[in-house]
Design a protein around this motif. Structure first.
Motif: not given
Ligand code: SAH
Length: 354
Positions: A191, A214, A216
């Motif tokens: 990810s 990600s 979002h």
């Molecule tokens: N740095 C990478 C991987 C780590 S995070 C990335 O950004 O993809 C893994 C996933 O969890 C990412 O999609 C991130 O955006 C999400 N994430 C982070 N904090 C979160 C939260 N509080 N609730 C739901 N998803 C979250």
């Protein structure tokens, strides 16, 4: 001190030859490390073991604590040899067990909803430190190399994998290598928050894993509100890089979309997201934001998530709502470490230089 788990099988062959030992010792070391053994436990002659211990960490990644949830999810707090803490999760599914691994201590991407980035990035993990998390958990769960108890991996712990590109690549090569844990790339999801140049570079490596981005948000403006990286790369650039990955590997790609109440979870967002992704070989993973104490954002309700899902699927987009597992044990990124640091984790890194 170095990390022996950083070395590939061929690098170990070189090391063993340098020590004047027979080639089969390299295989013994490789297998032993993949089984989660410490250097002291490796079945090698004492002289070789002492040479290794003079240069390499005996146990670079230790399981410090385990928290279990009634749904079977386990959360691990690991301690690195310099005292830093990282975390991981093992989730049980019908098809196997998925381990979530960290790639950096902390993160510097600054996403507004994420706990991993609260204190920035402290350091990168080496390839061997990433691998040792998997080997340690597989061992603890009673797995072996033949019968793995960790069958799938997601690089979704703390850190941005593509901000630590070379080490993550070396890890992927070693963890998929025959003779070791031998986890198929198809069972690995990486990810990224969308580092476009690295996404394009990764497409050239020919590793057919599940590339997950990600997202979002459904517009750049909206994305910039929660993800600073959106100031560097646009969604259009991300979609192009994803298309490039599909072209090179034939793998469809996945978007993570955390539903945040009042931010990105309304029907207008669902509609825009569907328009953006229509016709692309992709899947959308919706997740209700896991609320992080230090952040003010709220997760969308279950009904909201279902309505969002319906809007996407009605528009022909492949999508699912991800079950939020282990929320009771701080399942979201960086939550456990943050909680631990807030209680008595002031000792993190405290062993440096001592
Ligand atoms: N740095 C990478 C991987 C780590 S995070 C990335 O950004 O993809 C893994 C996933 O969890 C990412 O999609 C991130 O955006 C999400 N994430 C982070 N904090 C979160 C939260 N509080 N609730 C739901 N998803 C979250």
């Amino acid at each position: 001190m170095k990390v022996l788990q950083d070395l590939s099988m061929s690098a170990l062959c070189g090391l063993v030859a340098e020590c004047g030992e027979k080639p089969f010792r390299a295989k013994q070391i490789f297998e032993g490390l993949m089984q989660g053994k410490t250097l002291l436990e490796l079945p090698v002659p004492a002289a070789l073991r002492s040479r290794l211990l003079a240069e390499y960490e005996n146990e670079p990644v230790k399981i410090k604590e385990v928290f279990s949830s009634p749904d079977g999810t386990e959360k691990f707090l690991f301690e690195l040899h310099d005292g830093h803490l990282i975390e991981g999760v093992l989730m049980r599914y019908r098809y196997g067990n998925t381990q979530c691994v960290s790639t950096q201590v902390g993160c510097r991407m600054g996403c507004k909803f994420c706990a991993s980035t609260l204190n920035g990035r402290l350091r990168d993990l080496t390839a061997g430190e990433i691998l040792a998390q998997v080997a340690a958990v597989n061992r603890r769960e009673g797995g072996s190399l033949k019968e793995r108890r960790v069958t799938n991996l997601v690089l979704m712990g703390s850190g941005e994998p593509f901000d630590n590109y070379d080490n993550v690549l070396a890890f992927l090569k070693n963890v998929t290598a025959e003779g070791g844990l031998h986890i198929s790339a198809r069972n690995i999801s990486l990810s990224t928050c969308g580092l476009v140049p690295e996404m394009r570079r990764f497409a050239e490596e020919g590793i057919p894993l599940n590339l997950t981005v990600s997202l979002h948000a459904s517009t750049d403006e909206e994305r910039r509100r929660t993800m600073p990286i959106a100031n560097r790369f646009t969604i259009a650039e991300i979609l192009d890089a994803c298309a490039c990955y599909f072209e090179k590997t034939g793998r469809r790609y996945i978007f993570e979309y955390a539903l945040i109440d009042g931010e990105n979870a309304d029907m207008v967002h669902a509609k825009r997201l569907a328009d953006l992704l229509k016709g692309r070989p992709c899947h959308v993973n919706l997740i209700r934001l896991n609320e992080v104490k230090e952040r003010s954002m709220r997760g969308a309700s279950e009904e909201n998530a279902q309505a969002f899902l319906k809007a996407l699927t009605d528009a022909g987009i492949s999508a699912t709502v991800r079950r939020s597992m282990g929320a009771d044990i701080g399942g979201a990124c960086g939550q456990l470490r943050a909680k631990y640091l807030a209680s008595d984790g002031s000792s993190e890194g405290g062993r440096n230089g001592s």
